[in-house]
Enzyme design. Sequence first.
Site, PDB file in Angstrom:
ATOM      1  N   ASP A 135       2.549   3.944  -7.458  1.00  0.00           N
ATOM      2  CA  ASP A 135       2.659   2.840  -6.562  1.00  0.00           C
ATOM      3  C   ASP A 135       1.073   1.917  -6.632  1.00  0.00           C
ATOM      4  O   ASP A 135       0.148   2.966  -6.709  1.00  0.00           O
ATOM      5  CB  ASP A 135       2.792   3.190  -5.030  1.00  0.00           C
ATOM      6  CG  ASP A 135       2.947   2.056  -4.128  1.00  0.00           C
ATOM      7  OD1 ASP A 135       4.126   1.661  -4.122  1.00  0.00           O
ATOM      8  OD2 ASP A 135       2.089   1.676  -3.434  1.00  0.00           O
ATOM      9  N   ASN A 143      -0.942 -10.542  -3.952  1.00  0.00           N
ATOM     10  CA  ASN A 143       0.184 -11.470  -3.565  1.00  0.00           C
ATOM     11  C   ASN A 143      -0.375 -12.535  -2.480  1.00  0.00           C
ATOM     12  O   ASN A 143      -0.389 -13.635  -2.622  1.00  0.00           O
ATOM     13  CB  ASN A 143       1.390 -10.837  -3.035  1.00  0.00           C
ATOM     14  CG  ASN A 143       2.036 -10.487  -4.230  1.00  0.00           C
ATOM     15  OD1 ASN A 143       2.149 -10.663  -5.539  1.00  0.00           O
ATOM     16  ND2 ASN A 143       3.177  -9.449  -3.901  1.00  0.00           N
ATOM     17  N   HIS A 148       2.063 -14.876  -5.476  1.00  0.00           N
ATOM     18  CA  HIS A 148       2.991 -13.903  -6.224  1.00  0.00           C
ATOM     19  C   HIS A 148       3.031 -14.138  -7.787  1.00  0.00           C
ATOM     20  O   HIS A 148       3.102 -13.118  -8.660  1.00  0.00           O
ATOM     21  CB  HIS A 148       4.369 -14.457  -5.881  1.00  0.00           C
ATOM     22  CG  HIS A 148       4.544 -13.797  -4.462  1.00  0.00           C
ATOM     23  ND1 HIS A 148       4.754 -12.635  -4.260  1.00  0.00           N
ATOM     24  CD2 HIS A 148       4.574 -14.600  -3.400  1.00  0.00           C
ATOM     25  CE1 HIS A 148       5.055 -12.429  -2.787  1.00  0.00           C
ATOM     26  NE2 HIS A 148       4.824 -13.717  -2.291  1.00  0.00           N
ATOM     27  N   ASP A 152       2.682 -11.218 -10.295  1.00  0.00           N
ATOM     28  CA  ASP A 152       3.705 -10.702 -11.415  1.00  0.00           C
ATOM     29  C   ASP A 152       2.975 -10.308 -12.623  1.00  0.00           C
ATOM     30  O   ASP A 152       3.270  -9.534 -13.460  1.00  0.00           O
ATOM     31  CB  ASP A 152       4.515 -11.897 -11.443  1.00  0.00           C
ATOM     32  CG  ASP A 152       5.401 -12.154 -10.384  1.00  0.00           C
ATOM     33  OD1 ASP A 152       5.677 -11.108  -9.711  1.00  0.00           O
ATOM     34  OD2 ASP A 152       6.245 -13.134 -10.487  1.00  0.00           O
ATOM     35  N   GLU A 178       6.364  -2.967  -6.551  1.00  0.00           N
ATOM     36  CA  GLU A 178       5.199  -2.575  -7.162  1.00  0.00           C
ATOM     37  C   GLU A 178       5.249  -0.856  -7.300  1.00  0.00           C
ATOM     38  O   GLU A 178       4.084  -0.288  -7.625  1.00  0.00           O
ATOM     39  CB  GLU A 178       4.027  -2.762  -6.432  1.00  0.00           C
ATOM     40  CG  GLU A 178       4.003  -2.129  -4.903  1.00  0.00           C
ATOM     41  CD  GLU A 178       4.431  -2.903  -3.810  1.00  0.00           C
ATOM     42  OE1 GLU A 178       4.113  -2.414  -2.782  1.00  0.00           O
ATOM     43  OE2 GLU A 178       5.361  -3.522  -4.076  1.00  0.00           O
TER      44      GLU A 178
END
Length: 286
Positions: A135, A143, A148, A152, A178
């Site tokens: 994680d 973000n 965002h 990405d 994530e």
Amino acid sequence: MKTTLSSLSPVRQTAIISAIAALLSVTFTGTVYFIFFGVDDRFWAAINMSFLIPWAITIPLGLHMSKQRFKLFCITNRLQETQARLRIANKALELRANYDGMTGLLSRDSFFTQLDKLRTAEHLEGCPHVLMIVDVDHFKHINDNFGHPVGDKALSLLGKVFRKTLRENDLVGRIGGEEFGLFLPATSVPEGRIIGEIIRHEIEKTIFEPVEKMRHVITVSIGLTAVAAHQERGTLLGNADTALFAAKRKGRNQVVLFEPGMQGKPQPLNEKERDSERAPLYSNFM
């Protein structure tokens, strides 16, 4: 180069068929006439008629049939082209279903499907296996602070690190926003911890610039558990998730092995319990 009749133009096909028909007609007519009547005044007239009649019949008929064959040939080619496009489209759909479009890793469903097949495979029976959940630490901050699209970009970068670091037979997939799942077949726990540390180190040293010339260090927390073939998938994921929670609780950016009795992630409170928890918290601020 081999040439077939169907590959010729309709005119050439008709000419060849008509010539063959005329030759056969002349041969047959001349032979039969000679046997029954011999060579008389009408012999050459019969030969001429046997030559002309096949041409008169086969030329229009041959042209029509050749055109129909040519149309069929074109339809067959279009059908083959359509089938080729369908195969490409099906391949694209298969890739979309089995792989995550952003990272290029296995999708959630595909990862779990291959995990179940691989951990119970006969050729790996008796071998130790390792499952990890990885994680990204504080991903929400990326973000929120950079947007965002930048988040990405970070996930795509992690996908490259996994593919570069892991072995050919290892499974890796994106199982959450994530969150990533890793299955290492024929791998002991000590070996798994080493691989986990290598992954953590490679991600930490990866250069990620959300803004030009401004580096942001990405770190990950990893929960690791041993895998046995008889264990349910839900149990394995729960163990790895518990170890992941322990890694988060200990300060993140580390690999933690699941051990029996380890404290798991707390369950969400219901509305009544949340209300009772809020009261003393607010009073402390007062």
